[in-house]
Design a protein around this motif. Structure first.
Motif, PDB file in Angstrom:
ATOM      1  N   ILE A  60       0.858  -1.184   0.000  1.00 23.31           N
ATOM      2  CA  ILE A  60       0.000   0.000   0.000  1.00 23.31           C
ATOM      3  C   ILE A  60       0.893   1.232   0.000  1.00 23.31           C
ATOM      4  O   ILE A  60       1.763   1.382   0.854  1.00 23.31           O
ATOM      5  N   VAL A  61       0.688   2.084  -0.988  1.00 25.10           N
ATOM      6  CA  VAL A  61       1.479   3.312  -1.109  1.00 25.10           C
ATOM      7  C   VAL A  61       0.575   4.509  -0.880  1.00 25.10           C
ATOM      8  O   VAL A  61      -0.651   4.426  -1.037  1.00 25.10           O
ATOM      9  N   GLU A  62       1.188   5.610  -0.507  1.00 25.76           N
ATOM     10  CA  GLU A  62       0.425   6.804  -0.158  1.00 25.76           C
ATOM     11  C   GLU A  62       0.726   7.944  -1.132  1.00 25.76           C
ATOM     12  O   GLU A  62       1.893   8.220  -1.424  1.00 25.76           O
ATOM     13  N   HIS A  63      -0.317   8.576  -1.633  1.00 23.47           N
ATOM     14  CA  HIS A  63      -0.190   9.806  -2.415  1.00 23.47           C
ATOM     15  C   HIS A  63      -0.729  10.945  -1.551  1.00 23.47           C
ATOM     16  O   HIS A  63      -1.882  10.907  -1.112  1.00 23.47           O
ATOM     17  N   SER A  64       0.135  11.938  -1.322  1.00 25.12           N
ATOM     18  CA  SER A  64      -0.238  13.041  -0.451  1.00 25.12           C
ATOM     19  C   SER A  64      -0.274  14.342  -1.256  1.00 25.12           C
ATOM     20  O   SER A  64       0.734  14.759  -1.821  1.00 25.12           O
ATOM     21  N   LYS A  65      -1.447  14.948  -1.327  1.00 23.29           N
ATOM     22  CA  LYS A  65      -1.610  16.193  -2.090  1.00 23.29           C
ATOM     23  C   LYS A  65      -1.105  17.374  -1.272  1.00 23.29           C
ATOM     24  O   LYS A  65      -1.505  17.576  -0.129  1.00 23.29           O
ATOM     25  N   HIS A  72       4.741  11.115  -3.392  1.00 28.73           N
ATOM     26  CA  HIS A  72       4.521   9.675  -3.524  1.00 28.73           C
ATOM     27  C   HIS A  72       5.364   8.935  -2.487  1.00 28.73           C
ATOM     28  O   HIS A  72       6.585   9.021  -2.518  1.00 28.73           O
ATOM     29  N   TRP A  73       4.699   8.231  -1.597  1.00 30.33           N
ATOM     30  CA  TRP A  73       5.395   7.566  -0.494  1.00 30.33           C
ATOM     31  C   TRP A  73       5.195   6.049  -0.558  1.00 30.33           C
ATOM     32  O   TRP A  73       4.068   5.581  -0.724  1.00 30.33           O
ATOM     33  N   PRO A  74       6.273   5.288  -0.385  1.00 30.33           N
ATOM     34  CA  PRO A  74       6.119   3.826  -0.311  1.00 30.33           C
ATOM     35  C   PRO A  74       5.685   3.374   1.080  1.00 30.33           C
ATOM     36  O   PRO A  74       5.364   2.209   1.286  1.00 30.33           O
ATOM     37  N   THR A  75       5.701   4.309   2.029  1.00 28.23           N
ATOM     38  CA  THR A  75       5.341   3.988   3.405  1.00 28.23           C
ATOM     39  C   THR A  75       3.980   4.593   3.739  1.00 28.23           C
ATOM     40  O   THR A  75       3.485   5.479   3.041  1.00 28.23           O
ATOM     41  N   THR A  76       3.402   4.121   4.831  1.00 30.69           N
ATOM     42  CA  THR A  76       2.081   4.592   5.259  1.00 30.69           C
ATOM     43  C   THR A  76       2.082   4.767   6.772  1.00 30.69           C
ATOM     44  O   THR A  76       3.026   4.368   7.458  1.00 30.69           O
ATOM     45  N   ASN A 267      -7.719  13.370   5.371  1.00 32.47           N
ATOM     46  CA  ASN A 267      -8.551  12.601   4.447  1.00 32.47           C
ATOM     47  C   ASN A 267      -8.601  13.277   3.080  1.00 32.47           C
ATOM     48  O   ASN A 267      -8.664  12.609   2.045  1.00 32.47           O
ATOM     49  N   ARG A 268      -8.566  14.615   3.068  1.00 30.64           N
ATOM     50  CA  ARG A 268      -8.589  15.347   1.807  1.00 30.64           C
ATOM     51  C   ARG A 268      -7.294  15.149   1.023  1.00 30.64           C
ATOM     52  O   ARG A 268      -7.306  14.999  -0.194  1.00 30.64           O
ATOM     53  N   ARG A 269      -6.173  15.154   1.726  1.00 37.35           N
ATOM     54  CA  ARG A 269      -4.887  15.142   1.027  1.00 37.35           C
ATOM     55  C   ARG A 269      -4.321  13.737   0.800  1.00 37.35           C
ATOM     56  O   ARG A 269      -3.491  13.537  -0.081  1.00 37.35           O
ATOM     57  N   ILE A 270      -4.739  12.736   1.576  1.00 36.15           N
ATOM     58  CA  ILE A 270      -4.123  11.402   1.510  1.00 36.15           C
ATOM     59  C   ILE A 270      -5.001  10.434   0.718  1.00 36.15           C
ATOM     60  O   ILE A 270      -6.209  10.341   0.940  1.00 36.15           O
TER      61      ILE A 270
END
Length: 817
Positions: A60-65, A72-76, A267-270
């Motif tokens: 599971i990867v994370e995209h943070s606006k 783009h993060w490989p961690t959560t 919640n808006r950015r992640i």
């Protein structure tokens, strides 16, 4: 019948030794390089395929606006895994933290404590070795002692790899069960109990670890991080979907449920997405796992293309030499047809010759392959590369020999078997056949590839030199880095610094989170206090001390550096930030106007007190990142600047010995290890160095194979035109004119190849350089010099045999058949 084909093939190959040697050598080089590339690419594509359900496992990867784009993060966040288990009980979920550096202590047989600083210590839950079972990696299974069902029952349980078990407990003579319940100490304070021993994980995994500690232990020691949904640290979450499950539907389900746990702004950015396990090693969008590396698919495609080109070049040699030699085999073909040989029989006869040549080249390439892999393994030893051929390699080699036989042999066999018997016996087959024009086209193709490789080598070399020449904006010479001690009392680091500074060959000492350009990237959100929360951008955060700017030579353009007046004693609090120029620009402030503005970051709020000139805080592939400096009394690294004269460190052995001694006196419970900053920075460019070395090596091999082909062709051309040369000399032609006559046609073809390949090589290298934020310019003279070099190589290759033919006695030339 088949045996007769091979007997005849052996005789013909022995009769034409020069052509045989040229063809075998060229094909052997092409096959060796292609096999080497196959082994490397196959290895890079094999990462983590040995787990039972590898095709159903996702990271599971994370995209943070952010206001400045998407991170783009490989961690959560750490709590994500437990939430997924509650919300989706039918899927497999596992959570890790790390890998990270820790000190592991063990008692030897005498009772003495030995300490080791380990860089691949990872915290994992009980499901980790169920999802990642390494089943197809080991014939005897993963577990040597203990098992996945019971290994993580105790909160302080630790699972060791075989290598670590032998390091801590010595040779155990396979009695690994005796090690269960043995104890180790983590960071000199916490007791760990050995609950299992597993085999050393293979090198081709993106899950690098030597030690696994129960994740529950991590949670108990890091309560804030383990329960923080807003933070993104070193936690990685993996899921195993049920058979037939749709990953996109699961992503949508996560998107719906996350609002239940995240704050409204988070919640808006992640957003969360699934990345297939097989994609992790070759997708450069996300940074690599700590301790591993990413090699993009474009690199692998490029290497694969080089392998194809090398085989094509070697095959072109065979086709050219075979069709050129056709004139010398006219009578043989005519006689064979006259006594009843069919076109099919002649075709298979010539194909058998090609097969024998390819087989000989294949046998030669086996030894060449082992030598090539040894060189590559040594060159890339710092990433634990251990390439070796396997059954897939030999299957590929067999298929390659078959392809070469068809590719290189079918056209010459069709041409030779198609001669009309009457014309062939009279040596009256027309020379200007389609084979001749095809041969010219193949020479153009061959040297076109060679020219492209020459240009690629030159420009990649220039790019590597550019990296070395370009100033990084800070001083990196004569600086060594030591990991800061974990157990330190107030004032102990300052006392250590003062002791070091008394030594005449130590220039300066600084405590920080890392060097200006470091692989340990710590991010933080930032915005002006006057800006809304939605304007938060991402910056690198560095914790430093008062000496950092002086040691690394960072230049202030406005304000001041952190000083004693900005520090609250015995606290991590601070009264001011220092930022770089890039960050000031992102705030739409000049350096002067930035001073005094209130800045808000995740770690707190304070005014900007200084702005430093931009320096490279990421490798030169990337643009300079916004950076904020803050004071901290809890450093992770100690930087020691040594005295150097004319770039040479003074009294190095004695200085290192003194450093070690002072360390042991001050921090006897910590491990002393150091690295030179220059060496650490060089690892940032290993992918680019790999590309450059590949271009360089394969360009040289391509040139050599092409020259072999030209050499063989000029020999045959000179032999075919022996009488013509004799007549010209009798009529008064000079040696120079004869040499010019023999070489002119080949040089024209090489020049034609250069003209056609020039735009292709420019486009390819232009595209390659687009991947660098800082890059060299593509100069016109690179293409000119590469072309001149290619022409000179061709001239040198053909001139020797041309001069030899021109010097022949014309009387002997006119008598020749």
């Amino acid at each position: 019948m088949i045996l007769n084909y091979f007997k005849s093939a052996r005789r013909n190959l022995w009769k034409n030794k020069t052509n045989t040697i040229i063809n075998v050598l060229g094909l052997a080089l092409g096959i060796t390089c292609s096999l080497g590339i196959f082994v490397f690419v196959n290895y890079e594509l094999s990462f983590d395929k040995f787990h039972t359900n590898a095709k159903r496992i996702y990271r599971i990867v994370e995209h943070s606006k952010k206001a400045d784009g998407i991170q783009h993060w490989p961690t959560t966040a750490y709590p994500l895994a437990e939430a997924l288990k509650r919300e989706f009980p039918d899927i497999g979920v596992t959570q890790t933290a790390g890998p990270d550096k820790k000190i592991i202590s063990a008692k030897d047989q005498k009772g003495d404590v030995k300490r080791f600083e380990e860089s691949r210590v990872m915290f994992a839950d009980a499901d980790y070795l169920r999802l990642f079972d390494f089943k197809n990696a080991f014939e005897k299974g993963l577990w040597i002692a203990g098992n996945a069902a019971t290994a993580f029952q105790q909160p302080n349980a630790v699972v060791l790899t075989e290598k670590m078990a032998e390091r801590y407990f010595g040779e155990v003579s396979n009695n690994y069960d005796d090690l269960i319940a043995k104890t180790l100490t983590l960071n000199n304070t916490d007791i760990l109990t050995v609950s299992g021993i597993i085999r050393n994980p293979p090198a081709n995994t993106n899950l690098p670890f030597d030690i696994l500690i129960n994740y529950q232990f991590f949670k108990s020691k890091n309560t804030y991080q383990a329960n923080n949904w807003s933070g993104n640290y070193l936690g990685t979450t993996y899921v195993e979907l049920p058979a037939g499950a749709d990953p996109e539907k699961f992503e949508k389900a996560i998107d719906r449920f996350k609002s239940k746990y995240l704050k409204a702004e988070d919640n808006r950015r992640i957003s969360y997405f699934l990345q297939p396990l097989s994609d992790i090693h070759t997708n450069s969008l996300y940074s690599s796992e700590p301790g591993s590396y990413v090699l993009g698919k474009e690199i692998l495609w490029g290497l694969g293309s080089l392998a194809v080109f090398l085989i094509l070049i070697a095959s072109v040699n065979f086709i050219n030499l075979s069709t050129a030699q056709a004139m010398q085999r006219q009578k043989e073909i005519g006689v064979r047809k006259a006594i009843g040989s069919t076109k099919a029989q002649l075709f298979f006869q010539f194909m058998s010759e090609t097969f024998v040549l390819a087989l000989l080249a294949g046998f030669l390439s086996i030894n060449g392959l082992y030598g090539l892999l040894w060189i590559v393994n040594q060159k890339l030893s710092f990433i634990d590369l251990a390439l070796k051929p396997d059954s897939q390699t030999w299957l590929f080699a067999a298929g390659l020999i078959g392809i070469i036989t068809l590719l290189a042999g079918s056209y010459p066999a069709l041409v030779l078997s198609g001669f009309k018997p009457a014309m062939a016996i009279k040596n009256n087959v027309q020379r200007k056949t389609s084979g001749i024009s095809l041969r010219q086209g193949l020479i153009v193709f061959q040297f076109g590839i060679t020219y492209c490789l020459l240009v690629a080598t030159w420009i990649s070399s220039d790019q590597m030199s550019f990296f070395q020449r370009k100033g990084l904006g800070f001083s990196k010479d004569a600086v060594l880095t030591i990991n800061a001690p974990r157990d330190k009392k107030s004032g102990q680091l300052d006392a250590f610094r003062q002791e070091l500074l008394q030594y005449p060959y130590i220039k300066d000492v600084s405590f920080a989170s890392g060097a200006p350009l470091t692989q340990n990237w710590y991010g933080t959100d930032f915005r002006l206090k006057s800006e809304p929360v939605t304007m938060a951008r991402q910056a690198e955060m560095k914790s430093t001390d008062t000496n950092y700017q002086r040691l690394f030579g960072l230049q202030l353009v406005a304000g001041q550096w952190i000083s004693a007046s900005n520090i609250v004693p015995d606290s991590v609090r601070f009264n001011g930030f220092v930022i770089n120029e890039t960050m000031a620009k992102m705030l739409n402030l000049s350096p002067e106007k930035a001073i005094g503005e209130k800045l808000v970051i995740n770690e707190g709020e304070a005014p900007i007190i200084g702005v430093v000139k931009d320096f490279h805080n990421a490798s030169l592939q990337q643009a300079i990142q916004p950076c904020v400096f803050m004071y901290s009394n809890a450093p992770e690294q100690i930087h020691v600047q040594l005295l150097a004269t004319n770039g040479r460190i003074s009294n190095l052995p004695q200085t290192l010995a003194h450093l070690s001694q002072i360390w042991k006196e001050n921090f006897p419970d910590d491990v002393y290890q150091f690295t030179f900053l220059n060496e650490s920075l060089a690892k940032n460019y290993f992918v680019e160095q790999l590309v450059f070395d590949a271009f360089k090596a394969f360009a040289a091999i391509s040139i050599f194979i092409s020259c072999l082909g030209l050499f063989g062709l000029i020999i045959l051309t000179a032999a075919q035109r022996t009488k013509e040369i004799g007549v010209r000399k009798v009529l008064g032609a000079s040696i120079t004119s004869v040499v010019g006559m023999l070489t002119a046609d080949f040089v024209k073809l090489v020049v034609c190849a250069i003209v056609l390949a020039l735009p292709i090589s420019w486009w390819a290298m232009h595209q390659w350089l687009q991947g660098f934020a800082y890059k060299t310019e593509i100069n016109w003279w690179v293409f000119a010099l590469s072309g001149i070099f290619a022409v000179v190589i061709a001239l040198v290759t053909v001139s020797f045999q041309s001069i030899k033919a021109a010097l022949m006695d014309p009387v002997k030339s006119l008598k020749s058949e």
